[in-house]
Design a protein around this motif. Structure first.
Motif, short mmCIF file in Angstrom:
data_model
loop_
_atom_site.label_atom_id
_atom_site.label_comp_id
_atom_site.label_asym_id
_atom_site.label_seq_id
_atom_site.Cartn_x
_atom_site.Cartn_y
_atom_site.Cartn_z
N PRO A 10 1.06 -1.18 -0.35
CA PRO A 10 -0.32 -0.32 -0.06
C PRO A 10 0.67 1.12 -0.46
O PRO A 10 1.77 0.90 0.75
N GLN A 11 0.42 2.34 -0.39
CA GLN A 11 1.07 3.86 -0.30
C GLN A 11 1.20 4.17 1.34
O GLN A 11 -0.70 3.86 0.97
N LEU A 12 1.68 4.43 1.69
CA LEU A 12 1.37 4.53 3.33
C LEU A 12 0.73 6.27 2.82
O LEU A 12 0.66 7.14 2.38
N ASP A 13 -0.20 6.42 3.77
CA ASP A 13 -0.88 8.06 4.42
C ASP A 13 -1.55 8.07 5.15
O ASP A 13 -1.17 7.33 6.72
N GLN A 14 -2.31 9.00 5.65
CA GLN A 14 -2.29 9.74 7.53
C GLN A 14 -3.07 8.69 7.53
O GLN A 14 -3.84 8.65 8.76
N ASP A 15 -3.67 8.46 6.81
CA ASP A 15 -5.35 7.59 7.17
C ASP A 15 -4.74 6.24 7.29
O ASP A 15 -5.37 5.92 8.49
N ASN A 16 -3.90 5.65 7.16
CA ASN A 16 -3.93 4.33 6.36
C ASN A 16 -3.00 3.37 7.27
O ASN A 16 -1.87 2.45 7.60
N ARG A 17 -1.95 5.02 8.04
CA ARG A 17 0.06 4.13 8.79
C ARG A 17 -0.01 3.50 9.54
O ARG A 17 0.55 2.67 9.91
N VAL B 126 2.02 -2.76 -25.96
CA VAL B 126 3.03 -1.42 -26.59
C VAL B 126 1.50 -0.51 -26.67
O VAL B 126 1.98 0.42 -25.92
N ASN B 127 0.41 -0.75 -27.42
CA ASN B 127 -0.04 0.55 -27.27
C ASN B 127 -1.41 0.58 -25.86
O ASN B 127 -2.10 1.71 -25.27
N TYR B 128 -1.32 -0.53 -25.29
CA TYR B 128 -2.65 -0.04 -24.42
C TYR B 128 -1.33 -1.07 -22.85
O TYR B 128 -1.31 -2.59 -22.93
N PRO B 129 -0.74 -0.02 -21.71
CA PRO B 129 0.45 -1.46 -21.46
C PRO B 129 -0.66 -1.87 -19.83
O PRO B 129 -1.97 -1.46 -19.74
N SER B 130 0.08 -2.70 -19.42
CA SER B 130 -0.63 -3.28 -18.53
C SER B 130 -1.08 -2.29 -16.98
O SER B 130 -0.30 -1.57 -16.54
N ARG B 131 -2.19 -2.79 -16.30
CA ARG B 131 -2.47 -1.80 -15.26
C ARG B 131 -1.26 -1.93 -13.79
O ARG B 131 -1.74 -1.35 -13.36
N PHE B 132 -1.09 -2.95 -13.87
CA PHE B 132 0.17 -3.55 -12.65
C PHE B 132 1.31 -3.09 -13.22
O PHE B 132 2.25 -3.50 -13.91
N ASP B 133 1.69 -2.03 -12.47
CA ASP B 133 3.03 -1.58 -12.88
C ASP B 133 4.17 -1.20 -11.91
O ASP B 133 5.23 -0.43 -12.40
N GLY B 134 3.95 -2.37 -10.44
CA GLY B 134 4.92 -2.17 -9.50
C GLY B 134 4.95 -1.50 -9.13
O GLY B 134 5.45 -1.21 -7.80
N GLY B 135 4.20 -0.42 -8.70
CA GLY B 135 3.98 0.91 -7.99
C GLY B 135 2.84 0.50 -6.48
O GLY B 135 2.82 -0.61 -7.05
N ARG B 136 2.62 1.39 -5.42
CA ARG B 136 2.16 0.37 -4.75
C ARG B 136 0.53 1.03 -5.10
O ARG B 136 0.07 2.02 -6.04
N VAL B 137 0.01 0.66 -3.96
CA VAL B 137 -1.54 0.96 -4.36
C VAL B 137 -2.21 1.51 -3.38
O VAL B 137 -1.96 1.51 -1.70
N SER B 138 -3.43 2.10 -3.85
CA SER B 138 -3.95 2.71 -2.77
C SER B 138 -5.69 2.85 -2.98
O SER B 138 -6.08 1.95 -3.75
#
Ligand SMILES: [Zn+2]
Lengths: 144, 390
Positions: A10-17, B126-138
């Protein structure tokens, strides 16, 4: 703790930390209204019962009951270990709150509704993911 | 004050339905619009409103490659009203929004559309990249994805498995949604890219498990298509040639908007709401077209709408004869999403209109149906439309 893989964090923020880092201190922290004692999850900056913004993170016992669960077989991402159990845990001392998590440390077929579970934490980067283990199980540590 | 005009579906259209189609998604959308305009007997110049779900989705373009804004600009639509967004009550919430605009007099003829391009996009990273880019989820996803609950199969599976373990639903009972969809899809020429051979109980029982209690056949598959409904005002019906179908009631309720804090999903709140705005009763419904992105979604709709008690849906469909095309309550007569592709909600309304007009061809249900329900969504998302040829 059995071998795991790099989970999506998760991206940590003020609500979920508080929720995602309480494990560093061995605590499962659930937000609670300081005025009417209602538990609030997912964590919000206000109580949905009395609309007070006097909300605090409270450490709960980490004990709970399996409300519902699935066995997932599909490997959704490369390297994801399968099968695994995803369960919705009703927390003993946070009435009305569920936490979705994994029940680990037992054969996947052995998890039943009503099973008693206790929190344990998986640390990845600065995040402490609350997972659950069955209480009083003699199924051994193999499997996930 | 004058009574608000009623809203009617006056035209329906659909592009080719396929898997990994090469045709540009805007052109699929235009294909479906042309068919709907021709069906209604309208021209693009008479369209003054546009509504879609979820709007263009830059995070994963295949999920929704065309937005209302681009469509208005592409076709030169002189829009007096338009809307496109994900934070509504689910896919058919876009139709409810159009009904609201019509009833307020903000528009006379609204194009409602949903274009899906997930199969094509997966094949063209190439034209439609995956939704999972390895970044954090929120947002809502952070309460599921860190637990490897990546797919809605798991989120919906939690509710389905509770039906299995608490209310005694068997796999043979659950199978009836997929088996019924497959049997109906065999009679639907537009379903040929998805259903090539009729599913048997043996196929179902021996299929690979995805997430309990779902096997492969309980999950819809990525599809490329555009589906269009034209919604028109009562006082504009003299401009239309097709048999109009009235949107007699509509609802889209949510109590807690998340995937894991409620005992009953949004379909159970939406179902009772739809009966508050109409004189029709559940006994009057001749057929149902119910969301089956996962088979179990359709069971939650049967229960939520009041066709049976909560926790009893698997008994209602047991054996399959009640929901068969010639049964008491035909279900998903085009094949549903399991049999005819992941048209994502709009296919249910399209099929209800086709059937109510008696234009179902080989798959037409008997007994001259006049009242149908089309419903979209699962989990915290739910919209139901009551459609009537009255
Ligand atoms: Zn409070």
């Amino acid at each position: 703790m059995p071998a795991d893989w790099q989970r999506m964090l998760p991206q940590l923020d003020q609500d979920n930390r508080d929720f995602w880092t309480g494990g560093e201190h061995g605590e499962l922290r659930i937000r609670k209204c300081g005025d009417c004692e209602t538990y609030i999850h997912p964590p919000r900056p206000v109580c949905h019962k009395c609309l007070s913004d006097n909300v605090v993170a409270a450490a709960v016992s980490g004990l709970g009951t399996v409300d519902t669960c699935v066995i997932n077989y599909q490997q959704w991402m490369p390297d994801m270990p399968v099968p695994f159990v995803v369960a919705r845990i009703a927390l003993d001392d946070a009435p009305g709150i569920y936490v979705t998590s994994n029940v680990i440390g037992c054969p996947v077929e052995s998890v039943q509704l009503g099973d008693r579970v206790r929190v344990t934490f998986l640390n990845q980067e600065e995040v402490w993911i609350p997972l659950f283990e069955k209480i009083g199980s003699d199924d051994g540590p193999e499997g996930n | 004050m004058a009574k608000a005009p009623e809203a009617y579906v006056t035209g329906v259209g659909q592009s080719e339905v396929g898997v990994r189609l090469k045709r540009h998604p805007m052109l699929l959308t235009v294909d479906a619009i042309k068919e709907a305009l021709s069906d209604a007997g309208l021209t693009i110049g008479q369209i003054d409103g546009v509504s879609t779900y979820p709007g263009k989705s830059p995070g994963f373009l295949g999920f929704s490659p065309v937005g209302a804004d681009e469509l208005i600009d592409t076709l030169g639509i002189r829009a007096r009203w338009f809307a496109g967004g994900a934070e509504i009550s689910s896919q058919l919430g876009a139709v409810v929004a159009a009904v609201g605009a019509i009833r307020l007099g903000l528009a006379r003829h609204v194009i409602c559309f949903r274009t899906v391009y997930e199969a094509a996009a997966m094949a063209d990273p190439v034209n439609y990249p995956s939704r999972f880019d390895g970044g954090r989820v929120s947002g809502m996803q952070q309460w599921e994805l860190p637990f490897n609950a990546i797919s809605a199969a798991i989120w919906i599976g939690q509710y389905a498995e509770r039906h299995v373990r608490k209310y005694g639903m068997t796999r043979e009972q659950l199978a009836q949604i997929a088996l019924t969809g497959s049997a109906n899809a065999m009679l639907n020429p537009c379903a040929r890219a998805i259903t090539k051979k009729q599913l048997t109980m043996d196929d179902y029982m021996t299929a690979r498990m995805i997430c309990s209690p779902f096997c492969l056949w309980d999950c819809d598959r990525f599809t490329d298509a555009a589906t269009v409904l034209i919604v028109s005002a009562e006082d504009a019906l003299d401009e239309v040639k097709a048999t109009p179908v009235r949107i007699a009631s509509y609802a889209g309720s949510a109590h807690r908007h998340n995937w894991d804090q409620e005992e009953w999903v949004a379909a159970y709140h939406t179902g009772p709401e739809i009966w508050r705005h109409t004189d029709y009763r559940v006994e009057d419904v001749d057929m149902v077209q119910l969301y089956d992105g996962f088979s179990f979604n359709a069971i939650t709709w049967l229960e939520g709408l009041g066709f049976c008690d909560w926790g009893e849906g698997h008994h209602f469909i047991d054996g399959g004869s009640r929901i068969a095309r010639d049964g008491q309550l035909p279900l998903n007569t085009n094949g549903g999403q399991l049999g005819a592709g992941r048209l994502h909600g709009f296919g249910f309304a399209h099929e209800a209109v086709v059937q109510l007009r008696g234009e179902g061809g080989e798959r037409q249900v008997p007994r001259d149906p006049k009242v149908a329900i089309a419903a979209s969504g699962g989990g915290p998302m739910a919209t139901a439309l009551l459609l009537a040829r009255d």
